[in-house]
Design an enzyme around this catalytic site. Structure first.
Site, short mmCIF file in Angstrom:
data_model
loop_
_atom_site.label_atom_id
_atom_site.label_comp_id
_atom_site.label_asym_id
_atom_site.label_seq_id
_atom_site.Cartn_x
_atom_site.Cartn_y
_atom_site.Cartn_z
N LYS A 78 1.85 -4.65 -0.72
CA LYS A 78 2.71 -3.45 -0.73
C LYS A 78 3.22 -3.20 -2.14
O LYS A 78 3.37 -4.14 -2.92
CB LYS A 78 3.92 -3.68 0.17
N ARG A 118 0.14 -5.09 14.49
CA ARG A 118 -0.71 -4.88 15.66
C ARG A 118 -1.57 -6.11 15.96
O ARG A 118 -1.95 -6.34 17.10
CB ARG A 118 -1.55 -3.60 15.47
N1 BES Z 1 5.96 -3.35 8.62
C1 BES Z 1 5.13 -2.26 8.25
C2 BES Z 1 5.64 -0.94 8.79
C3 BES Z 1 6.95 -0.44 8.26
C4 BES Z 1 6.99 0.46 7.21
C5 BES Z 1 8.15 -0.80 8.87
C6 BES Z 1 8.20 0.94 6.75
C7 BES Z 1 9.35 -0.32 8.40
C8 BES Z 1 9.38 0.56 7.36
C9 BES Z 1 3.70 -2.46 8.79
O1 BES Z 1 3.28 -3.75 8.92
C10 BES Z 1 2.79 -1.78 7.82
O2 BES Z 1 2.77 -2.16 6.70
N2 BES Z 1 2.06 -0.79 8.30
C11 BES Z 1 1.15 -0.07 7.47
C12 BES Z 1 -0.10 0.20 8.27
C13 BES Z 1 -1.21 0.83 7.47
C14 BES Z 1 -1.77 -0.17 6.48
C15 BES Z 1 -2.28 1.30 8.41
C16 BES Z 1 1.81 1.25 7.07
O3 BES Z 1 2.43 1.86 7.94
O4 BES Z 1 1.72 1.63 5.92
ZN ZN Z 2 2.41 -4.51 7.11
#
Ligand code: BES
Ligand code: ZN
Ligand code: ZN
Length: 503
Positions: free
Chosen positions: A283, A357
């Site tokens: 990230k 997921r």
């Molecule tokens: N934990 C994150 C989602 C999240 C984002 C929670 C902002 C709270 C605030 C999750 O694991 C994630 O990173 N999801 C990705 C999925 C993508 C790679 C398909 C996302 O939403 O960017």
């Molecule tokens: Zn994530």
């Protein structure tokens, strides 16, 4: 934080000795006949005069404090606005109590008496109103000071008395307070767990928290270690954990308070990523610290089972937490890796940041062995949820209309409202993989939906709902009873659902 004492008492406002008396006041209303009028009499008409000047109108957020100068035993009067009477909602009451405790704290007082409104908001009972009062006060006074050596910002609120002039209402109000203390205590527990940084709140520490919850009445605990998960074939959860030095945990808590012997349980599954760096699909640095709260779902199912036991709800409940830390590392999962889930399906991991997921897939598959009457997972699952819903609505998906309707109602009652999104199979096209049964990301468009659809492939035939709390789990600013930072939102939604189905 120590939870404040809340008690209900029948008595007269004008003779109540208190550091402060909180009067909830509807916009544009007079003094009425009862409590406010009686206090006003004691004060020689000061209240009436004040309302006439319209310095205080009773709008939501409005507060005003004045000293009684010994004319009545209570030291101060704190007026708090409720907004217009005809639009009065449970959440307006909750918010008013949130503002009230903050105002009382500013007075350097640590206890107060609040006069219970004589009628509940339309469509609600006095019990529900008292529940909302306790929730607003406890949640509004929340502070997290575990790591401050000066113990700022201030003293914890010690006690609140709900005062009613009508003895006949004491029983209903007391039941509401009992529920409200339990639900608010659960939510503050979640806030605490999410506030602790990831170097403290590791998967092992989550297991320790579960162990202490298992000491409560009628709760049994099982913790699967890495080797157990290997034996069972939880390849998705193990894949996510590979990059971390912290061993993963798979935690199962069972509460049995059911009256019938063979009652089917409600099963809750909570995403518990103690920190989400994204893994090899790292990230960006900005706001990454929020990802210490990527275990909110897990904390909520933990808090829920503790509260269910404390409330002695006559149900069977199972809470499942797949727990891991998502890190890059020499052994970490890489884009393109294929994992085999507990359910037997294979997944191509195109993005290691879509880890929630994966761990939920194994959690939901494990849940099948309980033959649940209702299966609910709750997760900070997608950034797309934040984009779609902003900060006030929770995303909801599901396969069962009754369950969804119940969650909508509980959401409305608790002030943690859900909004349904489509779970249409057409979207599954986006999850097709060239090399495995499916891939873990759905490409551009409908990110919250493809995530939910991914989960739906692991829930069998039982009534299932998925709740995406990524939109609400963290607040950028302080509100009436929501602090800046981790909010614990979702806890009271789950508990309200459990309470309502026990009635
Ligand atoms: N934990 C994150 C989602 C999240 C984002 C929670 C902002 C709270 C605030 C999750 O694991 C994630 O990173 N999801 C990705 C999925 C993508 C790679 C398909 C996302 O939403 O960017
Ligand atoms: Zn994530
Ligand atoms: Zn995550």
């Amino acid at each position: 934080m120590k939870i404040m004492q809340v008690e209900v008492k029948a008595g007269r406002a004008e003779s109540e000795a208190a550091q402060a008396i909180v009067l909830l006041h509807c916009e544009g209303e007079g003094l009425g006949k009862q409590d406010a009028a009686v206090i006003d009499k004691g004060l020689g008409g000061a209240l009436r005069e004040l309302l006439q000047t319209r310095e205080f109108e009773g709008k939501p957020h409005e507060t005003l404090v004045f000293h009684s100068q010994g004319k009545i035993p209570a030291k101060r009067i704190v007026l708090v606005g409720l907004g217009e009477k005809k639009e009065l909602t449970l959440d307006a009451i909750r918010q008013a109590l949130g503002y009230a405790v903050k105002r009382v704290r500013q007075c350097k007082a640590d206890s107060f008496t609040v006069i219970a409104p004589q009628v509940a908001p339309r469509g609600h009972s006095l019990t529900e109103m008292a529940q909302a009062m306790a929730e607003g006060a406890i949640l509004g006074s929340y502070q997290f000071t575990a790591y401050r050596s000066d113990n700022s910002p201030g003293k914890d609120m010690a006690a609140m008395t709900v005062l009613t002039s009508q003895k006949a209402t004491v029983r209903q109000l007391t039941e509401g307070v009992r529920r409200g203390v339990a639900t608010a205590e659960a939510a503050t527990f979640v806030r605490d767990l999410c506030n602790h940084p990831s170097n403290v709140m590791t998967p092992s520490r989550i297991a320790t928290e579960a162990k202490s919850i298992a000491k409560e009445e009628n709760i049994a605990l099982k913790i699967l270690e890495q080797k157990d998960m290997e034996q069972l074939g939880m390849g998705a959860l193990l894949g996510v954990a590979r990059g971390s030095q912290e061993p993963p945990k798979f935690i199962i808590l069972e509460y049995n308070g059911a009256r019938k012997k063979d009652e089917r349980p409600v099963v809750l599954v909570g995403k518990t990523i103690t920190f989400d760096t994204g893994g090899i699909s790292l990230k960006p640095a900005e706001n990454m610290e929020h990802m210490k709260a990527d275990m909110t779902g897990g904390a909520e199912v933990l808090a829920s089972i503790r509260a269910a036991s404390r409330l002695k709800l006559p149900i069977r409940l199972v809470s499942i937490l797949p727990v891991a830390e998502n890190m890059p590392g020499g052994k970490a999962m890489k884009p393109g890796d294929i994992v085999k889930t507990l359910a037997g399906k294979t997944v191509e991991v195109q993005n290691t940041d879509a880890e929630g997921r994966l761990i939920l897939a194994d959690g939901l598959a494990y849940a099948q062995r309980y033959n649940p009457v209702a299966l609910i997972d709750i997760a900070t699952l997608t950034g797309a949820c934040v984009v779609a819903l902003g900060q006030f609505a929770i995303g909801m998906f599901g396969t069962d209309n009754r369950l969804k309707e119940q969650l909508r109602k509980s959401g409305f009652k608790s002030g943690e409202r859900v909004w349904e999104m489509p779970l249409w199979d057409e979207y599954f096209e986006q999850l097709r993989s060239d090399v495995a049964d499916m891939r873990n990301i759905g490409g551009r468009g409908g990110g919250m939906i493809t995530a939910a659809l991914f989960l739906s492939k692991f829930v069998g035939n039982c009534p299932w709902a998925h709740i995406d709390i990524a939109s609400t789990d963290w607040s950028e600013r302080e509100r009436a009873y929501v602090p800046k930072g981790p909010t614990g939102i979702g806890t009271r939604l789950l508990l309200q659902y459990l309470i309502d189905r026990s009635l």
